[in-house]
Design a protein around this motif. Structure first.
Motif, short mmCIF file in Angstrom:
data_model
loop_
_atom_site.label_atom_id
_atom_site.label_comp_id
_atom_site.label_asym_id
_atom_site.label_seq_id
_atom_site.Cartn_x
_atom_site.Cartn_y
_atom_site.Cartn_z
N LEU A 525 0.79 -1.10 -0.01
CA LEU A 525 0.02 0.02 -0.04
C LEU A 525 0.96 1.25 0.06
O LEU A 525 1.91 1.19 0.58
CB LEU A 525 -0.97 -0.09 1.07
N ARG A 526 0.40 2.32 -0.52
CA ARG A 526 1.00 3.62 -0.73
C ARG A 526 -0.16 4.67 -0.56
O ARG A 526 -1.15 4.39 -1.35
CB ARG A 526 1.88 3.72 -1.68
N SER A 527 -0.02 5.76 -0.02
CA SER A 527 -0.97 6.85 0.04
C SER A 527 -0.36 7.93 -0.50
O SER A 527 0.68 8.51 -0.06
CB SER A 527 -1.63 7.09 1.29
N ASP A 528 -1.07 9.03 -1.26
CA ASP A 528 -0.42 10.43 -1.51
C ASP A 528 -1.00 11.26 -0.24
O ASP A 528 -1.60 10.79 0.74
CB ASP A 528 -0.97 10.96 -2.86
N ARG A 529 -0.47 12.44 -0.41
CA ARG A 529 -0.88 13.25 0.75
C ARG A 529 -2.15 13.43 1.08
O ARG A 529 -2.48 13.89 2.19
CB ARG A 529 -0.03 14.45 0.61
N SER A 530 -3.25 13.06 0.08
CA SER A 530 -4.51 13.52 0.24
C SER A 530 -5.06 12.20 0.91
O SER A 530 -6.45 12.11 0.95
CB SER A 530 -5.28 13.96 -0.96
N GLY A 531 -4.49 11.23 0.81
CA GLY A 531 -5.09 10.09 1.22
C GLY A 531 -5.67 9.08 0.04
O GLY A 531 -6.51 8.10 0.40
N VAL A 532 -5.46 9.53 -1.01
CA VAL A 532 -5.76 8.46 -2.34
C VAL A 532 -4.91 7.27 -2.08
O VAL A 532 -3.81 7.36 -2.08
CB VAL A 532 -5.54 9.27 -3.76
N VAL A 533 -5.30 5.94 -2.11
CA VAL A 533 -4.78 4.89 -1.49
C VAL A 533 -4.65 4.25 -2.86
O VAL A 533 -5.48 3.63 -3.65
CB VAL A 533 -5.70 4.22 -0.39
N THR A 534 -3.34 3.58 -2.91
CA THR A 534 -2.94 2.62 -4.01
C THR A 534 -2.70 1.23 -3.41
O THR A 534 -1.58 1.36 -2.68
CB THR A 534 -2.04 3.06 -5.18
#
Length: 772
Positions: A525-534
């Motif tokens: 898992l990775r998240s961008d700074r806004s919390g869009v999760v991949t």
């Protein structure tokens, strides 16, 4: 647009640009902030047979794409830079969608930069130009009207532009998809490679690591080791941002088996690298914490190395522990900007320090930190799980994994105790930056096996984790994605607050009758700074794809298939979902995706096994085919998460959270439910407008930003709001009149006092959307 030369015979308009054709040449006039330009071009009377344009004055301001045959020198002007050709005539033509095409004889053009230099390419393959302490980028054009062209940086002042089409002998194995910017294998004939991790440098160039059995692994540009030292060696490789060429590549190791198992880059591009070694000849630097390998029999010593950005030599390198085993265990590292290195792994055998959050021996795992010169072990402790790792804004460390011990929940935890299966429950904890204190922790699970396989954080320090569950009583809340677990084994994604006292939502994938004999497991898992999760993982062969319309959506014919998923920060919208060819996960070694500067892009890395010509490589990639039936072949794939019909139009600006990407949640089918635009990393808690219309031929400069939507064709403005994390979305229904048409879109979000400039709009990147 002002007064034209009276000899104008024809004129056209594109954005703020007006074009005029005069008797002996071509006239361009541009008005608008920040400059008012008048540029004239006329035929070079000295060489009329060449039909060459000659500039009457330099071109300042924004870039200008010129229509006409250019014979010798000035071909393309871009702000303070000029590109001059070493080749013959070149036709440069602008297109209605805002892109441009180039035609020339031969397969490549040699170009010289005048008035600027180039340090490299962006992750999307755009040419970066620098002049007068400013930086901007020039997107690659089309070659003609169909074949994508690509830049290659030859030197700081020399670039080449070449066609990027597949050769006939590899065309069958090359894929084309809006979702994949580029994809390549990385290996050598009749050997075996494993990809163990990847990250981007500051120019969007991928750095990857792993192991190779080959004596012919590709090396380049002053390698540390140009030939293998033992039967198996580690490798460290950097490619160009389009995945087509090596920037540097080197073996790493000594005379015995050596692996590189994790990599991470600091903001200055220094490379933190973890390895496993049996070799006394591993490159250890003077003053290292431990300069003696202590590996016994088949076991390994850990190595901790911080490399120079060009991969030429270690800044420091030390051994760390012994008796570690490699069978695709999890090892991860973070290269901190102060020169220190954080590392964790799910194998014991390392020394532990006193006065730490966990002490020693809690399931054979470690969490440690090394000083900036590699001489001091700042702390080393043993979390009660097989750890994944992320870092909060204050430097605290989030650790998540399979919790194997009871008693590590805190009283204010969401779930202070295991759910009845202490040997396998998800566990998440927050450790102080100095490694001494457990600041927050929780279990997550039910009465059966539950496994946490990844962790990420957003700018608000919310914590995300993913994995798989078999427990009927697994906690599910706050998301429409759920269902009956038993007898299924679905994958889950969950979001906690920073204190791990509140489970904000849980989303389940792989429930219900269609998945009765299937299993979904999210492995990273990775998240961008806004919390869009991949999240990336795998599914058994009986599991449906649950892909979003227009996604890559490869149907996997083998027993296990890869899955790639993106979720909104609320867990209530699937932003992207697809199958992707991967084999059985223990062999695939699925690694966490790396997010680029533009978090619309993610770098996927791992190992493909037994899937010849099915893993999607792209035209112009460094290596299009795998070797020996793809038995152990490393891969790198840059996913753009674009659905079919969506293309990047132009770059936008950045907010306090970073680049603002714009994307869609599915293909733009007429009347379909669930089509939405979404942005992330925009000013939080603000209002935005979505601009819809035709693409401009030239970007319109507004307050130092580039507007790519033509105001003359602007549809009614669409309003949306951004959440406290900077995420915003706008759901639309595509009308029947849009069939077969293409429109441009760009978002503008109002800056706030906490994420300025206050009262001014900040624009996202722009895209074009084609309606089938």
């Amino acid at each position: 647009m002002g007064q034209w030369n009276p000899r104008v015979e024809a004129a056209g308009r594109g954005g703020l640009a007006a074009l005029g054709l005069v008797n002996d040449g071509f006239l361009l006039r541009v008005e608008g902030d920040p400059v008012d330009l008048g540029i004239g071009l006329r035929w070079d009377q000295a060489t009329p047979e060449a039909s060459a344009w000659r500039f009457e004055e330099p071109l300042p301001g924004e870039h200008h794409y010129l229509i006409g045959e250019v014979a010798a020198s000035h071909q393309l002007a871009f702000r303070a830079a000029r590109l001059e050709s070493a080749a013959g005539a070149l036709l440069v033509e602008s297109r209605p969608d805002g892109r441009w095409s180039v035609e020339a004889e031969g397969g490549a053009l040699g170009l010289e930069l005048v008035g600027a230099t180039s340090p490299g390419l962006t992750a999307g393959g755009a040419l970066i130009l620098e002049a007068d302490e400013q930086r901007w980028s020039l997107a690659p054009p089309l070659w003609g009207q169909s074949n994508q062209a690509r830049w290659t940086v030859v030197s700081p002042t020399g670039v080449a532009l070449s066609r990027g089409q597949a050769s006939p002998e590899i065309a069958a194995g090359v894929q084309s998809s809006a979702s994949i910017d580029w994809s390549t294998f990385l290996g050598a004939p009749f050997s075996g490679e494993q990809g163990r991790g990847a990250d981007y440098d500051s120019l969007g160039r991928p750095v990857t690591c792993g192991l190779t059995f080959s004596t012919e692994f590709p090396t380049a540009v002053g390698p540390v080791l140009s030939a293998p030292g033992g039967i198996v060696d580690g490798f460290l490789t950097k490619l160009t941002a389009d995945g087509s060429e090596l920037v540097f590549s080197t073996y790493i190791g000594g005379s015995k088996p050596d692996y590189v198992v994790a990599v991470d880059l600091a903001s200055n591009d220094e490379i933190a690298m973890l390895g496993l070694s049996q070799s006394p000849g591993w490159p250890i630097t003077p003053g290292a914490y431990d300069d003696t390998v202590q590996a016994n029999g088949p076991e390994y010593a850990m190595t901790v190395t911080r490399m120079q950005p060009d991969g030429s030599a270690p800044i420091f390198s030390t051994f760390f522990g012994d008796d570690l085993f490699d069978g695709f265990p999890r090892y991860f590292t973070i290269a901190k900007d102060d020169g220190t290195i954080l590392l964790c792994g799910d194998e014991g055998g390392v020394p532990y320090t006193s006065n730490t959050a966990f002490g020693a021996g809690n399931g054979g795992s470690f969490l440690a930190k090394f000083s900036a010169d590699g001489s001091d072990l700042i702390f080393s402790t043993s979390p009660p799980c097989d750890p994944f790792m992320a870092e909060l804004s204050d430097g605290s460390i989030v650790v998540a994994g399979d919790g194997g011990n009871a008693g590590w929940g805190l009283p204010n935890s969401f779930q202070p105790q295991p759910g009845g299966n202490a040997s396998f429950d998800c566990w998440v904890g927050v450790v102080s930056a100095d490694g001494r204190d457990l600041m927050a922790s929780t279990y997550l699970g039910g009465v059966k096996t539950d496994s946490s396989r990844g962790v990420g954080v957003d700018a608000e320090d919310n914590i995300y984790t993913c994995g798989t569950t078999q427990s009927p009583g697994f906690p599910v809340t706050g998301s429409p994605f759920g269902g009956t677990i038993f007898p299924n084994a679905p994958g889950f994604v969950a979001k906690f607050d920073r204190d791990l006292s509140e489970l904000q939502w849980t989303a389940l994938f792989g429930t219900g009758p269609d998945y009765a004999n299937a299993q979904i497991s999210w492995e990273a898992l990775r998240s961008d700074r806004s919390g869009v999760v991949t999240v990336v993982g795998w599914a058994t062969g009986g599991a449906p794809t649950f892909g979003t319309p227009g996604a890559y959506d490869l149907v996997n014919p083998f027993g296990y298939g890869g899955r790639v998923l993106r979720l909104s920060p609320n867990g209530d919208r699937v932003l992207y979902s697809t199958a992707l060819e991967l084999s059985e996960p223990a062999l695939s070694g699925i690694r966490p995706p790396a997010l680029g500067e533009n978090p619309r892009v993610a770098l996927l890395n791992g190992t493909v096994n037994g899937s010849p010509n099915l893993y999607p490589t792209t035209a112009g990639a460094f290596k299009n085919t795998c070797e020996a039936s793809c038995l152990n072949e490393a891969y790198l794939t840059q996913f753009s998460f674009f659905h079919e019909g969506v293309e990047a139009l132009g770059e936008g600006a950045s907010s306090c959270l970073g680049v603002i990407p714009l994307n869609t949640s599915r293909r733009a089918d007429v009347g379909a439910e669930g089509f939405a635009f979404y942005v992330s990393q925009a000013p939080p808690g603000s209002v935005g407008v979505m601009l819809l219309g035709s693409a401009t031929l030239l970007p319109i400069p507004i307050e130092g930003q580039s507007l790519w939507v033509d105001p003359a064709t602007l549809l009614p403005l669409q309003l949306f709001t951004t959440q406290e994390t900077g995420y915003g979305e706008l759901e639309l229904v595509i009308p029947p009149a849009a069939v077969g048409k293409t429109f441009a879109a760009q978002a503008a979000v109002l800056g706030t006092s906490s994420c300025g400039p206050e009262g001014q709009f900040v624009v996202s990147e722009a895209v074009t959307v084609s309606v089938p």
